[in-house]
Design an enzyme around this catalytic site. Structure first.
Site, PDB file in Angstrom:
ATOM      1  N   LYS A  72     -58.492 -19.785  24.175  1.00  0.00           N
ATOM      2  CA  LYS A  72     -58.651 -21.180  23.737  1.00  0.00           C
ATOM      3  C   LYS A  72     -58.811 -22.129  24.917  1.00  0.00           C
ATOM      4  O   LYS A  72     -59.709 -22.960  24.911  1.00  0.00           O
ATOM      5  CB  LYS A  72     -57.450 -21.620  22.890  1.00  0.00           C
ATOM      6  CG  LYS A  72     -57.297 -20.915  21.581  1.00  0.00           C
ATOM      7  CD  LYS A  72     -56.134 -21.452  20.765  1.00  0.00           C
ATOM      8  CE  LYS A  72     -54.798 -21.444  21.448  1.00  0.00           C
ATOM      9  NZ  LYS A  72     -54.200 -20.126  21.670  1.00  0.00           N
ATOM     10  N   ARG A 105     -50.426 -26.342  14.507  1.00  0.00           N
ATOM     11  CA  ARG A 105     -50.009 -24.945  14.437  1.00  0.00           C
ATOM     12  C   ARG A 105     -49.295 -24.594  13.137  1.00  0.00           C
ATOM     13  O   ARG A 105     -48.887 -23.448  12.949  1.00  0.00           O
ATOM     14  CB  ARG A 105     -49.135 -24.593  15.639  1.00  0.00           C
ATOM     15  CG  ARG A 105     -47.850 -25.363  15.677  1.00  0.00           C
ATOM     16  CD  ARG A 105     -47.000 -24.982  16.883  1.00  0.00           C
ATOM     17  NE  ARG A 105     -45.740 -25.691  16.779  1.00  0.00           N
ATOM     18  CZ  ARG A 105     -45.218 -26.442  17.716  1.00  0.00           C
ATOM     19  NH1 ARG A 105     -45.844 -26.593  18.854  1.00  0.00           N
ATOM     20  NH2 ARG A 105     -44.069 -27.041  17.517  1.00  0.00           N
ATOM     21  N   ARG A 112     -52.479 -12.097  32.542  1.00  0.00           N
ATOM     22  CA  ARG A 112     -52.238 -13.502  32.889  1.00  0.00           C
ATOM     23  C   ARG A 112     -50.863 -13.657  33.535  1.00  0.00           C
ATOM     24  O   ARG A 112     -50.712 -14.381  34.517  1.00  0.00           O
ATOM     25  CB  ARG A 112     -52.351 -14.374  31.641  1.00  0.00           C
ATOM     26  CG  ARG A 112     -52.121 -15.850  31.911  1.00  0.00           C
ATOM     27  CD  ARG A 112     -52.332 -16.701  30.693  1.00  0.00           C
ATOM     28  NE  ARG A 112     -51.197 -16.625  29.786  1.00  0.00           N
ATOM     29  CZ  ARG A 112     -51.119 -17.272  28.632  1.00  0.00           C
ATOM     30  NH1 ARG A 112     -52.120 -18.019  28.226  1.00  0.00           N
ATOM     31  NH2 ARG A 112     -50.062 -17.166  27.873  1.00  0.00           N
ATOM     32  N   ARG A 127     -46.226 -16.275  35.134  1.00  0.00           N
ATOM     33  CA  ARG A 127     -45.616 -17.078  34.073  1.00  0.00           C
ATOM     34  C   ARG A 127     -44.425 -16.353  33.462  1.00  0.00           C
ATOM     35  O   ARG A 127     -44.547 -15.256  32.933  1.00  0.00           O
ATOM     36  CB  ARG A 127     -46.649 -17.420  33.003  1.00  0.00           C
ATOM     37  CG  ARG A 127     -47.608 -18.484  33.480  1.00  0.00           C
ATOM     38  CD  ARG A 127     -48.668 -18.830  32.504  1.00  0.00           C
ATOM     39  NE  ARG A 127     -48.144 -19.169  31.191  1.00  0.00           N
ATOM     40  CZ  ARG A 127     -48.901 -19.693  30.233  1.00  0.00           C
ATOM     41  NH1 ARG A 127     -50.171 -19.938  30.450  1.00  0.00           N
ATOM     42  NH2 ARG A 127     -48.370 -19.969  29.066  1.00  0.00           N
ATOM     43  N   ARG A 162     -44.456 -14.513  19.994  1.00  0.00           N
ATOM     44  CA  ARG A 162     -45.401 -15.612  19.809  1.00  0.00           C
ATOM     45  C   ARG A 162     -46.563 -15.221  18.901  1.00  0.00           C
ATOM     46  O   ARG A 162     -47.003 -16.013  18.075  1.00  0.00           O
ATOM     47  CB  ARG A 162     -45.950 -16.096  21.159  1.00  0.00           C
ATOM     48  CG  ARG A 162     -45.011 -17.045  21.847  1.00  0.00           C
ATOM     49  CD  ARG A 162     -45.798 -17.925  22.812  1.00  0.00           C
ATOM     50  NE  ARG A 162     -45.354 -17.668  24.163  1.00  0.00           N
ATOM     51  CZ  ARG A 162     -46.123 -17.252  25.151  1.00  0.00           C
ATOM     52  NH1 ARG A 162     -47.390 -17.024  24.984  1.00  0.00           N
ATOM     53  NH2 ARG A 162     -45.643 -17.080  26.342  1.00  0.00           N
TER      54      ARG A 162
END
Length: 186
Positions: free
Chosen positions: A13, A88, A127, A133, A144
């Site tokens: 996204k 969401r 990622r 992260r 998630r």
């Protein structure tokens, strides 16, 4: 043009929003970026959001709705925008509908990016390695994705019924996906 970009974490996204933003000359507005800024700078909102994010939970609607409304009212968004990561859930759809009605700016399209869960897990693991992260552990990623399937994926039908949905397979190359999106928006 006023757009939403939807899809599970790791679907691309943010990457596609940035490309669409550049191509159409509209700001890409990412709720995730707003929250990460607040987390990094340890603002009161960031500290409140951190408690949820660290557990793999989504930030409550009240905090998110306020940020989105304020952001869409800024001058640079007057000619259009692309929202990444919002709405969401059903409650946020209703809040966004109210915000857009108040601002007199109807939604043009909702873009839904799709990919298999295994592809998403691999992308987010990579990622996490690249960006370091802390919120991209395998357990939090899986949680998630489950939350997305339960709360956000049903919104696709809302936008389909409204006649504004554009569905795109996001398993190809970045440029190819972007071309498909832009063609579908014409």
């Amino acid at each position: 043009m006023r757009l939403l970009i939807m899809g599970p974490q790791g679907v691309g996204k943010g990457t596609q929003a940035a490309l669409i933003s550049k191509n159409l000359g509209i700001p890409a507005i990412s709720t995730g970026d707003i929250f990460r800024y607040n987390l990094k700078n340890e603002t009161p909102l960031g500290l409140e959001a951190k408690a949820y994010i660290d557990k793999g939970l989504l930030v409550p609607d009240e905090l998110t709705n306020k940020i989105v409304k304020d952001r869409l009212a800024k001058d640079d968004a007057s000619n259009g925008w692309i929202l990444d990561g919002y709405p969401r859930n059903d409650s946020q759809v209703a809040a966004l509908d109210s915000i857009l009605e108040e601002l007199g700016t109807p939604l043009d399209h909702a873009i839904a990016l799709n990919a298999e869960r295994s592809v998403l897990m691999d992308r987010m693991k990579k990622r996490a390695e690249i960006e370091g992260r802390a919120d991209d552990t395998p357990e939090i990623i899986a949680k998630r994705l489950d939350v997305y399937e339960h709360e956000t994926a049903p919104l696709i039908d809302i936008y389909r019924k409204r006649g504004v949905l554009v569905e795109i397979d996001s398993t190809g190359g970045i440029e190819s996906i972007s071309e498909h999106i832009l063609d579908a928006l014409k």
